[in-house]
Design a protein around this motif. Structure first.
Motif, PDB file in Angstrom:
ATOM      1  N   GLU A   1       0.812  -1.233   0.000  1.00 47.79           N
ATOM      2  CA  GLU A   1       0.000   0.000   0.000  1.00 47.79           C
ATOM      3  C   GLU A   1       0.839   1.274   0.000  1.00 47.79           C
ATOM      4  OE1 GLU A   1      -3.112  -0.600   3.341  1.00 47.79           O
ATOM      5  OE2 GLU A   1      -1.554  -2.088   3.547  1.00 47.79           O
ATOM      6  N   THR A   2       2.108   1.167   0.349  1.00 45.24           N
ATOM      7  CA  THR A   2       2.896   2.396   0.504  1.00 45.24           C
ATOM      8  C   THR A   2       3.015   3.163  -0.814  1.00 45.24           C
ATOM      9  OG1 THR A   2       4.832   1.002   0.401  1.00 45.24           O
ATOM     10  CG2 THR A   2       4.324   1.953   2.539  1.00 45.24           C
ATOM     11  N   ALA A   3       3.016   2.419  -1.934  1.00 42.92           N
ATOM     12  CA  ALA A   3       3.164   3.113  -3.218  1.00 42.92           C
ATOM     13  C   ALA A   3       2.005   4.082  -3.432  1.00 42.92           C
ATOM     14  CB  ALA A   3       3.235   2.101  -4.354  1.00 42.92           C
ATOM     15  N   SER A   4       0.774   3.668  -3.072  1.00 42.57           N
ATOM     16  CA  SER A   4      -0.381   4.563  -3.239  1.00 42.57           C
ATOM     17  C   SER A   4      -0.219   5.799  -2.358  1.00 42.57           C
ATOM     18  CB  SER A   4      -1.679   3.892  -2.813  1.00 42.57           C
ATOM     19  OG  SER A   4      -1.741   2.598  -3.259  1.00 42.57           O
ATOM     20  N   TRP A   5       0.246   5.573  -1.125  1.00 44.47           N
ATOM     21  CA  TRP A   5       0.432   6.722  -0.231  1.00 44.47           C
ATOM     22  C   TRP A   5       1.483   7.683  -0.763  1.00 44.47           C
ATOM     23  CZ3 TRP A   5      -2.556   8.617   3.390  1.00 44.47           C
ATOM     24  CH2 TRP A   5      -3.523   7.799   3.951  1.00 44.47           C
TER      25      TRP A   5
END
Ligand code: HAM
Length: 428
Positions: free
Chosen positions: A18-22
């Motif tokens: 999920e970090t890429a979206s953040w």
């Protein structure tokens, strides 16, 4: 074996998937702040409890029920910030950056509220907050709404509606408050317990009650507009005029009051229907009295905060982000040696530093590599085979568009790709 320890309820780990979206969303926000000339301020997560009690208000839900408050080892009462405005004003006064100055500030980070967790409502959540100090006119209020409208456009969010109201000056609010107490007292028998509790302490908040049974009573309540004086009306008209000239749709909602006590004049919220009950994704307004109230010399102020978890929830729901996907896959085939492919990828990384470019898609054959490139979610595949090598070209295949592939000269490739990606983000 002892039981494993889990996260605290309402708090979330952000896992690598999920970090890429953040990171992507945070970058869009940073770029937007830069585009408007706003500057970042970084603030502590912990503040003295008194700061929130004095600014947000003792009888608001946040302060009365939702704060994570504890005594530290010295016996001082500290609180994990439930929002950022109070801390931003505190910092501005403490460091003398508000007095007779104009400041355009933003911050981003986690906030903490002990609410009942549900979709879109968490106990640890992230906000982008924007606060402008030193400007009293309606133009800056409108700029904040234009700025947020631009963000929705960039993110491809279409179902947001803007609600706007003015809650006047403190004297006007006092008169409105009295009128509401009179009105709701006449309907005491039909009020739910929550509204009865609020009747004397915070009657404006009754207007926020979402129970269906309360709707007819709330609909019949006096509206703020009737209590606004000339200056407040003119301020509201000023905001409306700019929004209308800029083509921003909005709805005047005379019952919009906000749940924090520091507001005056303009208040606004951007609402979505995509998240059920937790519809507000961005909310704010003017807080001209707060700087003085917290001990600074008077300074007008206006701001808002966006609930970033809610934004990402909607984007995922609409499948509008796939930030895991690379932008470009470079594929070599035939006799072309991998060194050529690697060299091409390196050149493109120089020319397009913000793009994610993957070299080598795993399989040997062209078909297999294209299949993998497609599955990766990449938008463009660049093919470098014998023919291309001879002609000093590269074949560009558009994986997400119904377009013919084309052969492009190597020295023109970076320009073409730059234009392609610019057009794409322009369309969003
Ligand atoms: P707020 O309305 O309390 O205002 O919060 C702003 C936004 O934060 C909400 O519209 C929502 O999107 C998000 N939010 C609030 N609580 C939660 C939660 N429990 N879980 C997930 N998201 C949440 C303020 O915080 C003000 N400081 C805004 C402001 C800045 N006004 C002037 N300047």
């Amino acid at each position: 074996m002892s039981k494993t320890i889990q996260t605290v309820r309402g708090m979330h780990d952000v896992l690598p998937a999920e970090t890429a979206s953040w990171q992507w969303l945070e970058q869009v926000l940073r770029d937007l702040m830069h585009a408007y000339g706003y500057r970042e301020i970084r603030l502590p997560l912990l503040e003295r409890t008194e700061l929130f009690a004095r600014s947000i208000g003792e009888v608001t839900d946040i302060v009365a029920k939702e704060m994570y408050t504890f005594e530290d080892r010295n016996g001082d009462s500290l609180t994990l910030r439930p929002e950022g405005t109070a801390g931003c004003v505190r910092a501005g006064i403490q460091h003398g950056i508000l007095h007779n100055q104009i400041q355009h500030l933003w911050y981003m980070g986690t906030m903490y509220r002990h609410e009942r967790p549900q979709k879109g409502r968490y106990r640890e959540f992230r906000q982008l907050g924007v606060e402008v100090f030193g400007l009293p006119g309606p133009d800056i209020d409108a700029e904040l709404m234009l700025l947020s409208a631009r963000l929705w456009k960039q993110l491809g969010l279409t179902d947001l509606r803007l609600e706007l109201n003015s809650i006047g000056s403190s004297e006007e609010r006092l008169r409105y408050r009295e009128a509401l107490v009179r009105y709701f007292s006449q309907h005491k028998a039909s009020l739910d317990q929550d509204s009865l509790d609020r009747l004397q302490r915070n009657p404006l908040r009754i207007l926020d009650n979402k129970l269906a049974a309360m709707k007819p009573i709330i609909d019949g309540a006096p509206e703020f507009t009737e209590f606004l004086g000339k200056a407040s009306r003119e301020h509201l008209e000023g905001v409306r005029e700019i929004l209308e000239k800029a083509g921003i749709d909005y709805r005047l909602n005379p019952k919009l009051v906000r749940g924090l006590d520091y507001y005056n004049l303009t208040v606004f919220e951007w609402i979505t229907t995509a998240l059920g009950a937790q519809g507000a994704v961005c909310a704010g307004g003017r807080f001209d009295g707060l700087v003085e109230q917290l001990g600074g010399s008077p300074a007008p102020a206006v701001g808002f905060a966006i609930g970033l978890d809610r934004i990402l929830d909607i984007l995922h729901q609409q499948e509008q982000i796939d930030t895991q996907a690379p932008d470009i896959c470079v594929i070599t085939t035939g006799q072309v040696i991998s060194a050529e492919g690697i060299r091409l990828a390196e050149t493109l990384r120089d020319a397009l530093p913000r793009r994610s470019i993957v070299y080598h898609c795993g399989s040997a054959g062209l078909k297999g590599q294209l299949k993998r490139a497609n599955r990766s979610g990449a938008r463009i595949a660049l093919i470098l085979g014998d023919e291309e090598q001879l002609a000093e070209t590269v074949t560009v295949k558009f994986l997400r568009q119904d377009r013919e592939q084309c052969a492009i000269r190597r020295d023109e490739l970076a320009n073409l790709l730059t234009t392609e990606f610019e057009n794409e983000s322009g369309k969003k």
